[in-house]
Design a protein around this motif. Sequence first.
Motif, PDB file in Angstrom:
ATOM      1  N   UNK A   1       0.820  -1.218   0.000  1.00 45.40           N
ATOM      2  CA  UNK A   1       0.000   0.000   0.000  1.00 45.40           C
ATOM      3  C   UNK A   1       0.855   1.269   0.000  1.00 45.40           C
ATOM      4  N   UNK A   2       0.423   2.241  -0.782  1.00 48.21           N
ATOM      5  CA  UNK A   2       1.101   3.531  -0.869  1.00 48.21           C
ATOM      6  C   UNK A   2       0.057   4.649  -0.913  1.00 48.21           C
ATOM      7  N   UNK A   3       0.359   5.776  -0.270  1.00 53.07           N
ATOM      8  CA  UNK A   3      -0.477   6.963  -0.379  1.00 53.07           C
ATOM      9  C   UNK A   3      -1.889   6.812   0.141  1.00 53.07           C
ATOM     10  N   UNK A   4      -2.104   5.953   1.134  1.00 51.05           N
ATOM     11  CA  UNK A   4      -3.466   5.677   1.607  1.00 51.05           C
ATOM     12  C   UNK A   4      -4.085   6.862   2.334  1.00 51.05           C
ATOM     13  N   UNK A   5      -3.251   7.733   2.899  1.00 51.09           N
ATOM     14  CA  UNK A   5      -3.771   8.931   3.561  1.00 51.09           C
ATOM     15  C   UNK A   5      -4.649   9.724   2.598  1.00 51.09           C
ATOM     16  N   UNK A   6      -4.174   9.884   1.365  1.00 50.99           N
ATOM     17  CA  UNK A   6      -4.891  10.697   0.382  1.00 50.99           C
ATOM     18  C   UNK A   6      -6.024   9.953  -0.288  1.00 50.99           C
ATOM     19  N   UNK A   7      -5.872   8.636  -0.456  1.00 48.73           N
ATOM     20  CA  UNK A   7      -6.814   7.906  -1.310  1.00 48.73           C
ATOM     21  C   UNK A   7      -7.904   7.149  -0.568  1.00 48.73           C
ATOM     22  N   UNK A   8      -7.699   6.825   0.709  1.00 55.88           N
ATOM     23  CA  UNK A   8      -8.642   5.946   1.387  1.00 55.88           C
ATOM     24  C   UNK A   8      -9.322   6.559   2.611  1.00 55.88           C
ATOM     25  N   UNK A   9      -8.752   7.630   3.143  1.00 60.27           N
ATOM     26  CA  UNK A   9      -9.360   8.244   4.324  1.00 60.27           C
ATOM     27  C   UNK A   9     -10.404   9.267   3.927  1.00 60.27           C
TER      28      UNK A   9
END
Length: 273
Positions: free
Chosen positions: A236-244
Amino acid sequence: MRDLISLSAFPKSGVTYLGFLMFHCLFGDEAGIGDLEKQYVIDIHAWPALRFAVPGGPRIVKSHFPFGPDRPGVGRTARAVYLIRHPVDVMMSAWDYRRFLNPAETPDDDEGGPADGPAFRRFVHDWLASGGAGFEVAGPWLRHVRSWLDQREIPVHLVTYTDLVDQPGRELAAILRFLDLPVPVERQAVAIARSSMAAMAALEADEVRNRRNGVFYRPELARSYEGGRRFINKGHRGCYATLLTDEERALADRTFGAEMSVYFSGGSGAGAG
């Protein structure tokens, strides 16, 4: 006597990948890959007796313990490599790992992955509110990171998961210099190739296919493997921007803001590992 090198990280931060890199750099083609975490880069949680296959070689352990004088192996650690990964990406890998270990636990509405099911959203809130609690052996992510990076007893080399994955040649060379372990550049290149996500996934697939205990496969995990789940997962990468959600990002900022601004590009972790 301080004779150990510790590869230390909060769980699900990529230390298995780092262990593969060190194994293929230092122990050559004659070493059995199935014994990687048993005899070469020893998982101190599973094999605390620390019986190294090469008595005169580097004595490397993999650890998820936070720093503390009473922690196993800490009193013997001469140097440590600390691998840090963005806490929201760790959260997502922790969610996958929970589903991997307990295939019947997650409700059907979350079966497609980390979508918008209520079980997933509860998991997200609990993770963010607690500072990344979820692994008893490690304590919360926030406390773990601070325990290692704020202490001054053991020299620590810090590497981020993103940098290790995106620039493995540069980061591996820096780690080896810090540890004073001379490894030819050609051997480092071999280690990087043999430790890729694809190579680790292929090894896991081979162990599963042959039901062979090794780095990944264990009989107690057969049900998960039979259901198609794997330890080597999405990275997983960049989940702060894409999943929250906006509300969840605000909570993440309140909980992890200081660490995100110091260790991850742009603070938010967009693009961070």
